[in-house]
Scaffold this motif. Structure first.
Motif, mmCIF file in Angstrom:
data_model
loop_
_atom_site.group_PDB
_atom_site.id
_atom_site.type_symbol
_atom_site.label_atom_id
_atom_site.label_comp_id
_atom_site.label_asym_id
_atom_site.label_seq_id
_atom_site.Cartn_x
_atom_site.Cartn_y
_atom_site.Cartn_z
ATOM 1 N N PRO A 160 0.951 7.059 -0.019
ATOM 2 C CA PRO A 160 2.402 7.116 0.207
ATOM 3 C C PRO A 160 2.721 7.837 1.513
ATOM 4 O O PRO A 160 1.975 8.694 1.981
ATOM 5 C CB PRO A 160 2.916 7.898 -1.019
ATOM 6 C CG PRO A 160 1.837 7.777 -2.043
ATOM 7 C CD PRO A 160 0.554 7.716 -1.276
ATOM 8 N N ARG A 515 1.947 -1.271 -4.929
ATOM 9 C CA ARG A 515 2.936 -0.981 -3.893
ATOM 10 C C ARG A 515 4.319 -1.468 -4.306
ATOM 11 O O ARG A 515 5.331 -0.850 -3.948
ATOM 12 C CB ARG A 515 2.516 -1.643 -2.582
ATOM 13 C CG ARG A 515 1.268 -1.044 -1.951
ATOM 14 C CD ARG A 515 0.824 -1.851 -0.735
ATOM 15 N NE ARG A 515 1.829 -1.822 0.300
ATOM 16 C CZ ARG A 515 1.863 -0.952 1.298
ATOM 17 N NH1 ARG A 515 0.919 -0.030 1.391
ATOM 18 N NH2 ARG A 515 2.819 -0.992 2.207
ATOM 19 N N CYS A 518 5.852 0.985 -6.771
ATOM 20 C CA CYS A 518 6.274 2.214 -6.090
ATOM 21 C C CYS A 518 7.085 1.888 -4.836
ATOM 22 O O CYS A 518 6.909 2.530 -3.783
ATOM 23 C CB CYS A 518 5.063 3.065 -5.738
ATOM 24 S SG CYS A 518 4.017 3.495 -7.146
ATOM 25 N N MET A 521 8.063 4.002 -1.411
ATOM 26 C CA MET A 521 7.076 5.018 -1.044
ATOM 27 C C MET A 521 6.130 4.518 0.045
ATOM 28 O O MET A 521 5.370 5.290 0.614
ATOM 29 C CB MET A 521 6.271 5.436 -2.272
ATOM 30 C CG MET A 521 7.109 6.050 -3.380
ATOM 31 S SD MET A 521 6.146 6.446 -4.851
ATOM 32 C CE MET A 521 5.032 7.689 -4.210
ATOM 33 N N TRP A 578 13.579 -3.055 -7.154
ATOM 34 C CA TRP A 578 12.416 -2.898 -6.281
ATOM 35 C C TRP A 578 12.699 -3.441 -4.880
ATOM 36 O O TRP A 578 12.390 -2.796 -3.878
ATOM 37 C CB TRP A 578 11.215 -3.620 -6.883
ATOM 38 C CG TRP A 578 10.614 -2.902 -8.049
ATOM 39 C CD1 TRP A 578 10.693 -1.578 -8.330
ATOM 40 C CD2 TRP A 578 9.828 -3.482 -9.098
ATOM 41 N NE1 TRP A 578 10.025 -1.286 -9.487
ATOM 42 C CE2 TRP A 578 9.469 -2.428 -9.977
ATOM 43 C CE3 TRP A 578 9.383 -4.768 -9.380
ATOM 44 C CZ2 TRP A 578 8.688 -2.655 -11.111
ATOM 45 C CZ3 TRP A 578 8.603 -4.995 -10.502
ATOM 46 C CH2 TRP A 578 8.268 -3.945 -11.362
#
Length: 843
Positions: A160, A515, A518, A521, A578
């Protein structure tokens, strides 16, 4: 194989417009055949009137050109071959040489720093040279578990990071007295230098050298193809017109064209290299051409080969391995057609895939038949059809993506470079680079079918006995075993054929999924936003995750449907969330509000749309219905406009194709005379726009249909099915539009970060604008190589509408972030005068 087909198969897709238009040349020769034949008939008649002429008279007629011959020599050879095609190819070749020269200078600097470190010089001296430390001396902490985990995350691209606009040291109140220059906002995966181990440094340098070596091979292949094409087309002109212009053309080309000069020099150098490598050297006749032979590509290729095989090699075994690898990558050692098809496994893979897919789809059809005919109150309709139907949507998307890959393959859209960064000709041979057997489509279809068969069997058993357990639980376990099969060491004797070739695919899927989970990040790569958009069309599958856990909980089955479950509504909002976070991250990294904030607003409307639909399903009140209709109308309108104008770059006002854009790869080849596309083939774009708008407004069913139809499992399944089909169409045109951008930017090579900063810019001033910040407001379609990376200002005042019309077609280029090719290229750099003089001497 005819040369026209050879040229079409071997041409780099992104450079297709910069090759000699061999097919157009043949058409031009064919169109003037009647005039040439008439001229020949006239000559024959004159010869017949002359009676029994002497040999000297016949020779006089053969050596003298008629008026029609001189006309075609001027029109075809002078104006078209030399004045247009040769100038076009030569300019582009020189532009490519400038790019190669800059990259070579940067790599030379990188290798020099690497050799300084290897020669056991003090770390401080290296630090002074590179301006700030990149590599730290090994310490005990570097061997700790935490350090190893960080390095592993960096290698997997899962470390990250903060956005470019945020500096951790500034947040903590620490000021850097000496450090790397601030990174230009916009486009870098590693905004600050990272600590690299010696093995990581060597790997980055090796990757960069291989990438550069492949680029050299592409430029060499471009040169050889065009030189051969010019020679053949002039030879064909001589044969058609009865002239002898080929020697004159070759003499002119060798005297005025660096492309021909370097090609001839390369032949002499290769000949000399072969003679030097022979055990018994034969005396060679030395000519002026061989003495003065200079080919910059040959020189750079030899030097890069030396760096890769000698400087970066640790022992003799490593040197042998690298030498073999560089030999296999060379276009001189490309496979021929016989070898391609001798080791062709695609036929067997397609056969197994077809058999498994046929059996699996038959079982899927059986389950759908059972589900559609089951009573509304039955278990089959209540939760079996939604749960298994969610998996069906995933499989449908996989098969449609493979179909899209085949469509791109047939239309010469370089999807493998766009999606995976594969350089043209890295896989497959030169002559057969576009051969279907050299693609991974048969392999992926085989693997998808192997996954489908056990899944369909378990689904059919579940529907037959009308029970969920244990078949719904057995399938994820079966899928996990198949997915992790190559990693199980004890399973070598049970390994499935070709399963080991899925290693890179599995890694890509796992890393990209992490990915995506998250989002925000990580900087947004192509796979991140691409998978995010695909998941956005699988909200039906996402929502059914809540249904799965609800079935196995103590909750009554009557409360597990969409009309009672808030969790299903929350899960349906997550994919849009997202993508919204990815858009915000793109804004934080680039600092550009357009198009990222507008795109984030669009996905925010998607979250609001799914939330309002959930609220409307929970309580069918007029108020919630009105809110849902308003949000759905805004979301559908904004999304449809964005799909067509931003993602597909259609509806361009100044396009030669009405309501489309200038380049339409899915519309086939252009007409050789006027450059237009077939009207029938262009209809696919109009149908796609209509289809996208229709499916974007399928929510109307929820607004106007009775509640019994809205909550029906068949209705939800059908709408999810049509949404997946819409996404399939979107994917095809989205990747095609990205290919159009690469074609206009002549982008063919990947971008690999280097371990050390450099003071040499990668691009010139006008080219750097597009590389660093894209300069979308100044982009124009390039006509000449000097405009290949558009961004140079024309000097004239442009209106707001003109600027907007230039920005919008290129907005899609900012959806994801390109990795920087060379670290810290923006560090107080200026182009070296020595490099320019070197290029002038080479050219």
């Amino acid at each position: 194989m005819k040369f026209a087909e050879h040229l079409r198969e071997s041409a780099v897709p992104e450079w297709s417009d910069k090759y000699i238009d061999y097919k157009r040349g043949k058409k031009k020769l064919k169109s003037c055949t009647k005039s040439i034949l008439a001229s020949k008939v006239l000559i024959n008649n004159i010869s017949a009137i002359g009676g029994n002429s002497s040999d000297s008279q016949s020779a006089r007629w053969k050596n003298s050109y008629t008026h029609i011959q001189r006309h075609f020599i001027q029109e075809f050879v002078q104006d078209w071959v030399i004045g247009r095609e040769l100038e076009k190819c030569n300019d582009f070749y020189l532009w490519q040489l400038r790019q190669c020269m800059r990259r070579y200078a940067i790599l030379e600097e990188q290798i020099r720093i690497y050799e300084m470190q290897q020669s056991n010089q003090s770390y401080g001296a290296v630090q002074d040279y590179v301006q700030y430390p990149i590599v730290v001396p090994p310490t005990r902490t570097s061997h700790s578990l935490r350090a190893r985990a960080v390095r592993q995350l960096q290698q997997l691209d899962l470390m990250p990071s903060l956005p470019n606009c945020i500096n951790l040291k500034d947040l903590l109140g620490h000021r850097r007295e000496h450090g790397p220059p601030s990174v230009i906002h916009g486009e870098t995966f590693t905004p600050v230098p990272v600590k690299l181990t010696p093995s990581q440094i060597k790997q980055q340098l090796s990757d960069a050298l291989i990438e550069y070596y492949l680029l050299i091979q592409l430029v060499k292949n471009y040169r050889e193809l065009n030189v051969t094409g010019f020679r053949k087309i002039v030879k064909k002109f001589d044969k058609t017109c009865g002239t002898t212009e080929l020697p004159n053309f070759m003499e002119y080309a060798k005297a005025h064209s660096p492309m021909f000069q370097h090609a001839e020099a390369n032949v002499h150098l290769l000949t000399q290299q072969i003679q030097d490598s022979n055990l018994i050297k034969r005396p060679s006749i030395s000519t002026d051409a061989s003495k003065d032979a200079t080919d910059p590509l040959f020189t750079w290729e030899q030097q890069v080969t030396h760096w890769y095989t000698e400087v970066l090699s640790t022992n003799a075994k490593d040197r042998k391995h690298k030498t073999e690898k560089i030999r296999n990558l060379s276009l001189q050692y490309s496979l021929n057609e016989q070898k391609i098809h001798k080791f062709n496994t695609s036929i067997l893979q397609i056969f197994v895939a077809g058999s498994a897919s046929g059996a699996g789809l038959t079982l899927v059809a059986y389950t759908l038949y059972k589900g559609f005919l089951a009573p509304v109150s039955s278990k089959v309709h209540t939760y079996l059809l939604p749960l298994w139907g969610g998996w069906y949507m995933v499989y449908l998307m996989v098969y449609l993506l493979l179909l899209a890959c085949f469509i791109w393959h047939r239309t010469h859209v370089n999807y493998r470079f766009i999606m995976f960064g594969e350089v043209h000709s890295r896989h497959g041979a030169v002559l057969f680079n576009n051969d279907f057997s050299t693609t991974n489509i048969p392999l992926l279809l085989y693997c998808a079918s192997v996954f489908l068969l056990p899944f369909s069997i378990l689904g059919a058993i579940s529907f037959h006995y009308e029970v969920l357990t244990p078949w719904a639980i057995a399938w994820p376990i079966c899928a996990a075993v198949l997915f992790l099969w190559p990693s199980i060491k004890a399973s070598h004797f049970l390994a499935l054929p070709y399963w080991d070739k899925l290693r890179q695919t599995r890694r890509w899927l796992i890393v990209t999924a992490i990915r995506l989970l998250c989002s925000g990040m990580f900087p947004v790569q192509f796979g991140d936003f691409f998978l995010g958009d695909i998941v956005n069309s699988l909200t039906y599958t996402m929502a059914d995750i809540a249904l799965f856990f609800c079935v196995y909980s103590d909750t009554p089955m009557s409360n597990c449907g969409s009309s009672h479950s808030k969790v299903m509504g929350i899960l349906s909002c997550i994919p849009s969330y997202w993508r919204m976070m990815q858009c915000f991250r793109r804004y934080a990294d680039s600092g550009d509000w357009f198009p990222h904030l507008l795109n984030g607003f669009k996905y925010g409307m998607g979250v609001a749309f799914n939330a309002s639909l959930c609220a409307y399903r929970l309580s069918h009140t007029d108020t919630r219905r009105g809110v849902f209709v308003a949000l759905a109308a805004i979301n559908g309108t904004v999304s449809a406009i964005w799909d067509i104008i931003m993602d597909w770059s259609l509806l361009q006002p100044n396009s030669h194709n009405w309501l489309l854009r200038d380049d339409l790869y899915l519309a086939g080849r252009r007409n050789w005379k006027n450059g237009s596309y077939s009207r029938r083939r262009k209809l696919v774009y109009y149908f796609a726009m209509i289809w996208d708008v229709m499916i974007r407004f399928e929510w109307i069913v929820y607004a106007v249909a009775p509640s019994t139809i809205q909550q029906n499992a068949i209705t939800s399944f059908a709408m999810a099915f049509f949404e997946v089909l819409r996404r399939f169409v979107w994917v095809i045109f989205r990747v095609e539009n990205e290919h159009v951008a690469n074609v206009h930017l002549f982008k063919v090579s990947g971008e690999i970060s280097l371990p050390y900063p450099t003071t040499i810019p990668l691009e010139s001033d006008t080219e750097e604008a597009i590389d660093e910040d894209y300069a979308l407001a100044d982009i124009d379609y390039p006509e000449e190589p000097t405009r290949a990376y558009p961004g140079a200002k024309s000097g004239r005042t442009t209106s707001f509408i003109d600027n907007v019309s230039k920005v919008i077609p290129w907005a899609h280029a900012r959806d994801f972030q390109r990795p920087r090719s060379y670290s810290a290229a923006d560090a107080n750099s200026h182009e070296s005068d020595e490099s320019e003089s070197e290029m002038e001497s080479m050219v």
